[in-house]
Scaffold this motif. Structure first.
Motif, short mmCIF file in Angstrom:
data_model
loop_
_atom_site.label_atom_id
_atom_site.label_comp_id
_atom_site.label_asym_id
_atom_site.label_seq_id
_atom_site.Cartn_x
_atom_site.Cartn_y
_atom_site.Cartn_z
N ASN A 33 0.83 -1.20 0.00
CA ASN A 33 0.00 0.00 0.00
C ASN A 33 0.87 1.26 0.00
O ASN A 33 1.96 1.27 0.57
CB ASN A 33 -0.90 0.00 1.24
CG ASN A 33 -1.76 -1.25 1.31
OD1 ASN A 33 -2.66 -1.47 0.52
ND2 ASN A 33 -1.44 -2.13 2.29
N SER A 84 -3.67 3.64 -1.19
CA SER A 84 -3.90 2.94 -2.45
C SER A 84 -3.24 1.58 -2.39
O SER A 84 -2.09 1.45 -1.97
CB SER A 84 -3.34 3.75 -3.63
OG SER A 84 -3.98 5.00 -3.75
N SER A 96 -10.34 1.00 -6.30
CA SER A 96 -11.17 0.99 -5.09
C SER A 96 -12.56 0.49 -5.45
O SER A 96 -12.92 0.40 -6.63
CB SER A 96 -11.25 2.39 -4.48
OG SER A 96 -11.79 3.32 -5.41
N GLY A 132 -9.93 4.97 -2.16
CA GLY A 132 -8.74 4.26 -1.72
C GLY A 132 -9.03 2.83 -1.29
O GLY A 132 -10.17 2.39 -1.20
N ALA A 133 -7.94 2.10 -1.02
CA ALA A 133 -8.03 0.71 -0.59
C ALA A 133 -6.72 0.32 0.08
O ALA A 133 -5.69 0.97 -0.12
CB ALA A 133 -8.30 -0.20 -1.78
N ARG A 134 -6.79 -0.74 0.91
CA ARG A 134 -5.60 -1.28 1.55
C ARG A 134 -5.60 -2.79 1.35
O ARG A 134 -6.54 -3.48 1.75
CB ARG A 134 -5.55 -0.95 3.05
CG ARG A 134 -5.31 0.51 3.34
CD ARG A 134 -5.04 0.74 4.81
NE ARG A 134 -3.77 0.15 5.24
CZ ARG A 134 -2.58 0.72 5.07
NH1 ARG A 134 -2.50 1.91 4.48
NH2 ARG A 134 -1.50 0.13 5.50
N SER A 186 -11.64 -1.52 1.40
CA SER A 186 -11.82 -0.30 0.63
C SER A 186 -12.99 0.46 1.23
O SER A 186 -14.13 -0.03 1.17
CB SER A 186 -12.08 -0.62 -0.85
OG SER A 186 -12.31 0.57 -1.59
N TRP A 201 -9.84 -9.04 -5.02
CA TRP A 201 -9.40 -8.59 -6.33
C TRP A 201 -8.82 -9.76 -7.11
O TRP A 201 -8.08 -10.60 -6.55
CB TRP A 201 -8.36 -7.49 -6.20
CG TRP A 201 -7.86 -6.94 -7.51
CD1 TRP A 201 -8.30 -5.83 -8.16
CD2 TRP A 201 -6.82 -7.50 -8.33
NE1 TRP A 201 -7.61 -5.65 -9.34
CE2 TRP A 201 -6.70 -6.67 -9.47
CE3 TRP A 201 -6.00 -8.61 -8.21
CZ2 TRP A 201 -5.77 -6.92 -10.48
CZ3 TRP A 201 -5.08 -8.88 -9.22
CH2 TRP A 201 -4.96 -8.03 -10.34
N MET A 235 -11.67 -5.48 -8.68
CA MET A 235 -12.01 -5.39 -7.26
C MET A 235 -13.51 -5.55 -7.05
O MET A 235 -14.31 -4.80 -7.61
CB MET A 235 -11.53 -4.06 -6.67
CG MET A 235 -11.71 -3.95 -5.16
SD MET A 235 -11.04 -2.40 -4.46
CE MET A 235 -9.27 -2.65 -4.69
N GLU A 264 -16.63 -6.37 -3.97
CA GLU A 264 -16.95 -6.42 -2.55
C GLU A 264 -17.24 -7.87 -2.16
O GLU A 264 -18.00 -8.58 -2.84
CB GLU A 264 -18.16 -5.53 -2.23
CG GLU A 264 -18.44 -5.42 -0.75
CD GLU A 264 -19.50 -4.38 -0.42
OE1 GLU A 264 -19.97 -4.34 0.72
OE2 GLU A 264 -19.85 -3.60 -1.35
#
Length: 375
Positions: free
Chosen positions: A57, A64, A79, A85-87, A102, A109, A115, A117
């Protein structure tokens, strides 16, 4: 036909020995370990078990999530729709699945679907944190934060949904940090309250449930951070006095602290373990050791000195911190300074005895034996 003279045989043998030496030297040079600049500083770095993918990240106003490969370089994973954003927090064995958060929602992903959910947040839960994923990407572990009651470790599978792993005795709060490649063993920490003090390290299996791994002598807390891919070895950190100490646990030996020149590796934290538990990496703070590597044969070594001993050219590099290790121990990733600039690195091809080098050595012995026989 006239047989070659003894002197001529000696000359031929010397030529063969010299050629074997040169070929061995060329082989060792062309197969020497290399350090590669990933191109930016990544946090929370992870590496797939096969070494093909690195995830991490970057913080720039928001976090990101990135995926890195040798061929494609850095790739921003983006994201979830409507999120910023996302981790990334975990990658499966071949790098085809990355999991993380996210905007507070869990994501999965893949190169084909991008990506998506995951929908791990159960009813009555304020949030869920994912920390690790199994080798095939079908099992995820982490921590669930319900609106009421203690936060608890969970195991989620694509077939069985979310399983609450509960707590450890009076330590009702818990968190899962790592899962074995086959998804059958999980490790983490259990706490008596939400503050997180007085923790205990645990190992969970479907048949035995949550097992307390104990404490190091003089320690007040313990936390299991990683489990080897084969599930045989746990590595974590114990609190002794005012500092942390890295430990290694197996069924046979129990919990043992890592030693450096006969003394405890104080103020240290593990950062990774290889597939069978024979190599551990970590970082020690406030001491001369710094980033370190532990092997069964050589014990604890300074990481930079270890790389030099393996023939890695570290020109321009300094201030290393390790982050993750390949299943077979031949690739290590982390962060460091390159010409004074912070970046992340990948060390690949850490040399091991090869059949080819052994062949050269065997040929030399054979030639020497023939020479003695000729004499």
């Amino acid at each position: 036909m006239k047989r070659p003279s003894t002197a001529f045989k000696k000359i031929i043998n010397k030529i063969i020995l010299f050629c074997s030496f040169c070929l061995g030297l060329i082989y060792s040079q062309t197969n020497a370990a290399l350090i590669i600049d990933i191109g930016t500083r990544l946090d929370d770095i992870r590496i797939s078990a096969d070494g093909s993918v690195v995830t991490g990240n970057v913080w720039n106003n928001s976090s990101s999530a990135f995926r890195w490969t040798a061929n494609a370089g850095l790739e921003n994973l983006g994201s979830l729709p409507g999120m910023s954003g996302a981790r990334a927090s975990g990658v499966n064995a071949d790098g085809s699945v990355v999991v993380g958060l996210s905007g507070g929602n869990t994501f999965r992903w893949s190169p084909t679907a991008g990506m998506e959910e995951m929908g791990l947040n159960p009813s009555g839960s304020s949030s869920v944190v994912v920390n690790s994923v199994s080798g095939d990407g079908s099992i995820v572990v982490g921590r669930n934060f319900p609106n009421a009651g203690p936060a608890t470790a969970f195991r989620w599978s694509s077939s069985g949904g979310l399983l609450d792993l509960g707590g450890l005795g009076s330590r009702a709060n818990s968190s899962a940090s790592s899962v074995s490649l086959d998804g059958t063993k999980i490790v983490g920490q259990a706490f008596p309250n939400a503050i997180g003090m007085d923790s205990r390290a645990w190992l969970w299996t479907s048949t035995g449930g949550m097992q307390d791994l104990g404490l190091l002598p003089g320690a007040s807390t313990a936390s299991a951070e990683f489990i080897s891919g084969d599930g045989s070895t746990v590595v974590g950190v114990a609190n002794i006095g005012f500092g942390n100490q890295t430990f290694r646990w197996t069924t046979e030996s129990g919990m043992q602290g890592l030693l450096y020149h006969g003394t405890e590796v104080s103020s240290s934290n593990p950062s990774g373990i290889n597939g069978d538990g024979s190599v551990i990496i970590g970082n020690s703070f406030g001491s001369q050791l710094g980033a370190f590597i532990w092997t069964q044969n050589e014990g604890v070594q300074n990481f930079q000195e270890f790389l030099v001993s393996k023939g890695v050219d570290l020109t321009g590099w300094s201030s290393f911190a390790t982050s993750a290790i390949l299943a077979d121990g031949t690739v290590i990733v982390g962060t460091g300074l390159l010409n004074g600039n912070q970046t992340s690195f990948l060390v690949s091809g850490i040399p091991e005895p090869s059949s080819l080098s052994l062949l050269f050595a065997g040929g030399a012995v054979l030639m020497a034996g023939r020479r003695r026989k000729s004499d």
